[in-house]
Design a protein around this motif. Sequence first.
Motif, PDB file in Angstrom:
ATOM      1  N   ASP A  78       5.396  -4.615  -9.519  1.00 38.00           N
ATOM      2  CA  ASP A  78       4.210  -3.787  -9.356  1.00 38.00           C
ATOM      3  C   ASP A  78       3.193  -4.535  -8.510  1.00 38.00           C
ATOM      4  O   ASP A  78       3.399  -5.702  -8.155  1.00 38.00           O
ATOM      5  N   ALA A  79       2.111  -3.881  -8.191  1.00 36.19           N
ATOM      6  CA  ALA A  79       1.140  -4.449  -7.254  1.00 36.19           C
ATOM      7  C   ALA A  79       0.453  -5.704  -7.775  1.00 36.19           C
ATOM      8  O   ALA A  79      -0.094  -6.478  -6.991  1.00 36.19           O
ATOM      9  N   HIS A  80       0.509  -5.911  -9.078  1.00 29.38           N
ATOM     10  CA  HIS A  80      -0.250  -7.012  -9.677  1.00 29.38           C
ATOM     11  C   HIS A  80       0.632  -8.143 -10.200  1.00 29.38           C
ATOM     12  O   HIS A  80       0.119  -9.102 -10.776  1.00 29.38           O
ATOM     13  N   THR A  81       1.947  -8.039 -10.012  1.00 27.31           N
ATOM     14  CA  THR A  81       2.861  -9.003 -10.606  1.00 27.31           C
ATOM     15  C   THR A  81       3.721  -9.676  -9.550  1.00 27.31           C
ATOM     16  O   THR A  81       4.307  -9.011  -8.693  1.00 27.31           O
ATOM     17  N   PHE A  82       3.791 -10.998  -9.625  1.00 29.72           N
ATOM     18  CA  PHE A  82       4.769 -11.777  -8.871  1.00 29.72           C
ATOM     19  C   PHE A  82       5.728 -12.380  -9.895  1.00 29.72           C
ATOM     20  O   PHE A  82       5.339 -13.234 -10.686  1.00 29.72           O
ATOM     21  N   THR A 116       4.368   0.329  -3.232  1.00 25.99           N
ATOM     22  CA  THR A 116       3.716   0.141  -1.930  1.00 25.99           C
ATOM     23  C   THR A 116       3.456   1.483  -1.255  1.00 25.99           C
ATOM     24  O   THR A 116       2.477   1.640  -0.514  1.00 25.99           O
ATOM     25  N   LYS A 117       4.346   2.437  -1.516  1.00 22.41           N
ATOM     26  CA  LYS A 117       4.207   3.746  -0.867  1.00 22.41           C
ATOM     27  C   LYS A 117       3.079   4.577  -1.465  1.00 22.41           C
ATOM     28  O   LYS A 117       2.735   5.628  -0.921  1.00 22.41           O
ATOM     29  N   GLN A 118       2.504   4.082  -2.559  1.00 21.15           N
ATOM     30  CA  GLN A 118       1.375   4.777  -3.179  1.00 21.15           C
ATOM     31  C   GLN A 118       0.036   4.246  -2.673  1.00 21.15           C
ATOM     32  O   GLN A 118      -1.022   4.773  -3.062  1.00 21.15           O
ATOM     33  N   LEU A 119       0.067   3.222  -1.845  1.00 27.59           N
ATOM     34  CA  LEU A 119      -1.178   2.673  -1.312  1.00 27.59           C
ATOM     35  C   LEU A 119      -1.874   3.719  -0.446  1.00 27.59           C
ATOM     36  O   LEU A 119      -1.232   4.445   0.307  1.00 27.59           O
ATOM     37  N   LYS A 120      -3.185   3.778  -0.554  1.00 26.70           N
ATOM     38  CA  LYS A 120      -3.936   4.922  -0.023  1.00 26.70           C
ATOM     39  C   LYS A 120      -4.142   4.915   1.482  1.00 26.70           C
ATOM     40  O   LYS A 120      -4.248   5.971   2.101  1.00 26.70           O
ATOM     41  N   ASP A 121      -4.253   3.756   2.076  1.00 19.26           N
ATOM     42  CA  ASP A 121      -4.525   3.729   3.515  1.00 19.26           C
ATOM     43  C   ASP A 121      -3.952   2.454   4.129  1.00 19.26           C
ATOM     44  O   ASP A 121      -3.433   1.576   3.438  1.00 19.26           O
ATOM     45  N   SER A 122      -4.075   2.357   5.442  1.00 15.76           N
ATOM     46  CA  SER A 122      -3.485   1.232   6.163  1.00 15.76           C
ATOM     47  C   SER A 122      -4.139  -0.092   5.808  1.00 15.76           C
ATOM     48  O   SER A 122      -3.472  -1.138   5.804  1.00 15.76           O
ATOM     49  N   LYS A 123      -5.427  -0.070   5.498  1.00 13.37           N
ATOM     50  CA  LYS A 123      -6.087  -1.325   5.093  1.00 13.37           C
ATOM     51  C   LYS A 123      -5.511  -1.840   3.787  1.00 13.37           C
ATOM     52  O   LYS A 123      -5.310  -3.047   3.612  1.00 13.37           O
ATOM     53  N   ALA A 124      -5.225  -0.950   2.871  1.00 14.81           N
ATOM     54  CA  ALA A 124      -4.624  -1.352   1.599  1.00 14.81           C
ATOM     55  C   ALA A 124      -3.210  -1.891   1.816  1.00 14.81           C
ATOM     56  O   ALA A 124      -2.793  -2.862   1.173  1.00 14.81           O
ATOM     57  N   PHE A 168       8.125   1.565   7.479  1.00 16.42           N
ATOM     58  CA  PHE A 168       6.904   1.787   6.709  1.00 16.42           C
ATOM     59  C   PHE A 168       5.795   0.887   7.243  1.00 16.42           C
ATOM     60  O   PHE A 168       4.634   1.310   7.373  1.00 16.42           O
ATOM     61  N   TRP A 169       6.153  -0.359   7.576  1.00 13.50           N
ATOM     62  CA  TRP A 169       5.144  -1.312   8.060  1.00 13.50           C
ATOM     63  C   TRP A 169       4.645  -0.912   9.445  1.00 13.50           C
ATOM     64  O   TRP A 169       3.452  -1.013   9.731  1.00 13.50           O
ATOM     65  N   THR A 170       5.543  -0.441  10.303  1.00 11.37           N
ATOM     66  CA  THR A 170       5.134   0.013  11.627  1.00 11.37           C
ATOM     67  C   THR A 170       4.157   1.174  11.533  1.00 11.37           C
ATOM     68  O   THR A 170       3.162   1.239  12.266  1.00 11.37           O
ATOM     69  N   GLN A 171       4.436   2.091  10.632  1.00 15.43           N
ATOM     70  CA  GLN A 171       3.606   3.282  10.490  1.00 15.43           C
ATOM     71  C   GLN A 171       2.182   2.945  10.073  1.00 15.43           C
ATOM     72  O   GLN A 171       1.240   3.674  10.410  1.00 15.43           O
ATOM     73  N   HIS A 172       2.009   1.834   9.359  1.00 16.09           N
ATOM     74  CA  HIS A 172       0.670   1.469   8.879  1.00 16.09           C
ATOM     75  C   HIS A 172       0.025   0.332   9.668  1.00 16.09           C
ATOM     76  O   HIS A 172      -1.206   0.279   9.760  1.00 16.09           O
TER      77      HIS A 172
END
Length: 355
Positions: A78-82, A116-124, A168-172
């Motif tokens: 998840d976004a908060h766990t390594f 990662t696909k739930q991130l709201k915008d390119s900055k995120a 996905f990375w190119t798109q953002h």
Amino acid sequence: MMKLDRREFILGSAATLAAGTSASALPVSKLVQRHPGYGAAATLLDLQADPRLGEAISTYCTQVVPVQELKWPMLRPDAHTFAFEHADAIHDFAQKNDLTMRGHTLVWYYDIPDWTKQLKDSKAVERAYVDHINTVVSYYKDKLTSWDVVNEPIPDNPKSVKDRRDTFWTQHLGDRWIPLAYRTAAAADPSVKLAINEYDIESAKDSFIAKRAAYRNLIMDLLDQGVPLHAVGLQSHLHAELEIDTHGLADFVTEVRSWGLEVFVTELDVNDEKLTGSPSERDAIVAKRVDDLLTAISTSGPVRSILTWGISDRYSWMNGLVKRPDKQPNRPLPLDGEFKPKPFMDVIGKFTKDV
């Protein structure tokens, strides 16, 4: 996420203990079989399940690479766990067996966790991207020899030398997603070697030649931008029915070496799906393909790093995904399903004896 104790991964089964046997405790007869610069990929689950796998790697190899344990889905649930436990256990196995370890992979278009696909915008997306690379490379600073920073950036059948895979990375992040990955990794660990990694460039098929040209163009473009790239990875998932384009591959390797880059063979195996004949006949063709590959790469210098994607046919990804028409198992790796060496291993020995 259920947290798993790191010690459980390392000591939780007899298989893991066997895999973790100190290399210095191995018989001299086994230690002399080690091929300098040769390594294999493995998963922690397979190391735990079968003591023969760890023994084989510690007998023949000087390096190891995790198959899944450093990819985003396993490392970032998840976004908060390594979750470093799985990769740490393989690193401990490497240390106990006097092996080095390399990292695979920081960025891959295919294996992206759903969060990662739930991130709201390119900055995120950029914040998550940079944070992931910085955190992971910093965590393993001075512990790994190299990283596959960007994995498989070139599409199959590229339309031109400038064609890059749409991800996905190119798109953002646009075209800067690749340079950004390298600069972030280099800042986190200035001493680790940073590689780029690609497949299907070794034969003379038109699609392979086009992909090789696009790969060359991307490498040159990154160097022109001053991107900290140190090595070019040739995955070398070979097709046994296709001959190696020895001249074209030798020219490619000679050129990238002239640019000051190292060349790694990173994921070597040979798909014998389309071969007929007995196992021994197939093994001879597989060994010939590997010999031709390594001969071409050696034209301009020794091959100092050769990793096979697994070491025994029993634990090859191909036998889960690639089915032969005769229902017989694929034989893509240096050891057979009972961990007996094949001609493939003799070829590895030939090209590592002087490394």
